[in-house]
Design an enzyme around this catalytic site. Structure first.
Site, PDB file in Angstrom:
ATOM      1  N   HIS A   1      -9.385   2.814  -1.870  1.00  0.00           N
ATOM      2  CA  HIS A   1      -7.948   2.646  -1.681  1.00  0.00           C
ATOM      3  C   HIS A   1      -7.380   1.791  -2.813  1.00  0.00           C
ATOM      4  CE1 HIS A   1      -4.104   1.616  -0.093  1.00  0.00           C
ATOM      5  NE2 HIS A   1      -4.453   0.641   0.703  1.00  0.00           N
TER       6      HIS A   1
ATOM      7  N   CYS B   1       0.008   2.867   6.338  1.00  0.00           N
ATOM      8  CA  CYS B   1       0.506   1.534   6.664  1.00  0.00           C
ATOM      9  C   CYS B   1       0.682   0.727   5.390  1.00  0.00           C
ATOM     10  CB  CYS B   1      -0.446   0.813   7.619  1.00  0.00           C
ATOM     11  SG  CYS B   1      -2.125   0.629   6.993  1.00  0.00           S
TER      12      CYS B   1
ATOM     13  N   CYS C   1       0.814  -1.218   0.000  1.00  0.00           N
ATOM     14  CA  CYS C   1       0.000   0.000   0.000  1.00  0.00           C
ATOM     15  C   CYS C   1       0.844   1.263   0.000  1.00  0.00           C
ATOM     16  CB  CYS C   1      -0.921   0.021   1.216  1.00  0.00           C
ATOM     17  SG  CYS C   1      -2.085  -1.351   1.299  1.00  0.00           S
TER      18      CYS C   1
END
Length: 413
Positions: free
Chosen positions: A369, A399, A93
């Site tokens: 996301h 994160c 991510c």
């Protein structure tokens, strides 16, 4: 002495629902989304693509359509000069922040003058890759790693963290509701208009020109009725060995009774999207007549427990502030990715931040996301908002799987 790295411009696609048959971008190739962003930056700034030293692009699931160095393939698909090179990276991510950090570092070192950084992920496609199995943190072919670091699903980690930290369902639902409300206000007031560029189909018709995922009709009462998702994961086998997610968690926390608080309404949305940032050295920018929008102040990476996976944005923020010689009070706005509500909640709680300064236009719970694309999108989002409010400094972190978190501080020029 190092020189500055300037942000000249940012651009992103709208985020489309990441479901085949439902999402307005799901039928397109991921190179097409990246090429859309690259050409928006080119057109808006008159980039001589032959002079681009590198295109650094994040992509987490580098298989199939997203494989074969999607950075290089995307710039070629965009029709850029063949002398522009490209490289693709994966920090899960965190890839979209890391691509910008690496671009800035190459400019600050004096080795390069013009770099485009960003990322892409089409979750409508990566869902198909996941269904094929193989690879990843739970790879059955690397049981030694599992013995060293039993890493469960990220959503289970979110519930474990909430349990260990005493964070309640009401608290994470409250954050999710606020994310939807802020995103609703931002969309209604055009706060994303400066960076969002429309995506067109191959035949020239419009595919999508607005974020597709937000659910402004969300209520606290509705969130409270949603069943926890990741509790159902616990008895599922992770591979042919018969080991379950429950047994993986028990290796680290044998006596923990998990309070499952996360569900579809307080977890990040599954979407398709891409974002990019144009960076240049001061010398190159001045030669082009470009007016910089911001400079990179500091960059950092933090890492910790892969078994919890989601806890490193707080250490990353502290580390990047230390590198910059700044304190939390020096930062006007923060963006921390809402991978799960507990991440943003713990970030604000542990750093004692005013929630009015964090994710002011909503976050990934409301907007979605697109994994490796999100970090670059957030950098653009915070820069747009700093300009809109006439503020100076912003900090972005998120994160990443494996227990990591990149961070960046930018300052308007």
């Amino acid at each position: 002495m190092t020189r500055e790295a300037w942000i000249i411009d940012t651009a992103r696609t709208p985020r489309g629902i990441g479901k085949v048959g439902r999402g307005s971008l799901a039928h397109l190739h991921p190179q097409h989304l990246s090429a859309t962003v690259l050409n928006a930056l080119k057109a808006r700034n008159g980039i001589d693509t032959a002079a681009v030293d590198d295109v650094i692009w994040g992509c987490s699931a580098q298989r199939g359509k997203q494989g074969s160095c999607i950075a290089r393939m995307s710039l070629l698909a965009a029709g850029w000069d063949t002398r522009a090179s490209g490289v693709t990276l994966d920090r899960f991510c965190g890839s979209g922040i890391t691509s910008v950090n690496m671009a800035a570092a190459s400019i600050m070192s004096g080795m390069e003058d013009l770099v485009v950084a960003g990322g892409v992920e089409m979750m409508s496609y990566t869902a198909q890759l996941a269904a094929q199995g193989g690879g990843g943190m739970l790879d059955a072919g690397n049981l030694r790693l599992r013995e060293l670091h039993p890493q469960p699903h990220q959503g289970i980690c979110a519930d474990v963290i909430a349990t260990l930290e005493g964070i309640t369902r009401e608290q994470v639902d409250g954050l999710a509701f606020e994310s939807q409300q802020r995103a609703k206000a931002a969309l209604e007031n055009g706060h994303f208009a400066k960076s969002v560029v429309p995506v067109f189909n191959e035949d020239g018709t419009l595919a999508l020109d607005r974020d597709e995922f937000p659910r402004p009709q969300t209520t606290l009462e509705g969130l409270a009725q949603l069943p926890p998702v990741f509790e159902t994961f616990m008895p599922l086998p992770v591979d042919e060995s018969g080991e379950t997610f429950d047994s993986i968690v028990r290796r680290t926390y044998p006596d923990l009774r998990i309070n499952h608080v996360h569900h579809a309404g307080n977890s990040s949305g599954v979407v398709d999207g891409s974002g990019g940032v144009l960076l240049a050295s001061p010398e190159y920018a001045k030669a082009q007549g470009w007016k910089p929008r911001a400079r990179i102040v500091a960059m950092a990476n933090a890492a910790g427990s892969p078994e919890l996976m989601l806890n490193e944005p707080v250490p990353a923020a502290r580390k990047v502030l230390k590198k910059a010689g700044m304190s939390l009070s020096d930062i006007d706005l923060f963006e921390v990715n809402e991978a799960f509500a507990v991440v943003a909640y713990k970030f604000m709680r542990d750093l004692e931040l005013d929630p009015a300064k964090v994710n002011v236009n909503g976050g990934a719970i409301a907007l979605g996301h697109p994994i490796a694309g999100t970090g670059s999108i957030l950098i653009g989002t915070i820069l747009d908002e700093l300009e809109r409010r006439d503020l100076a400094t912003g900090l972005v972190t998120m994160c990443a799987a494996g227990g990591m978190a990149p961070a960046i501080i930018i300052e308007r020029i």
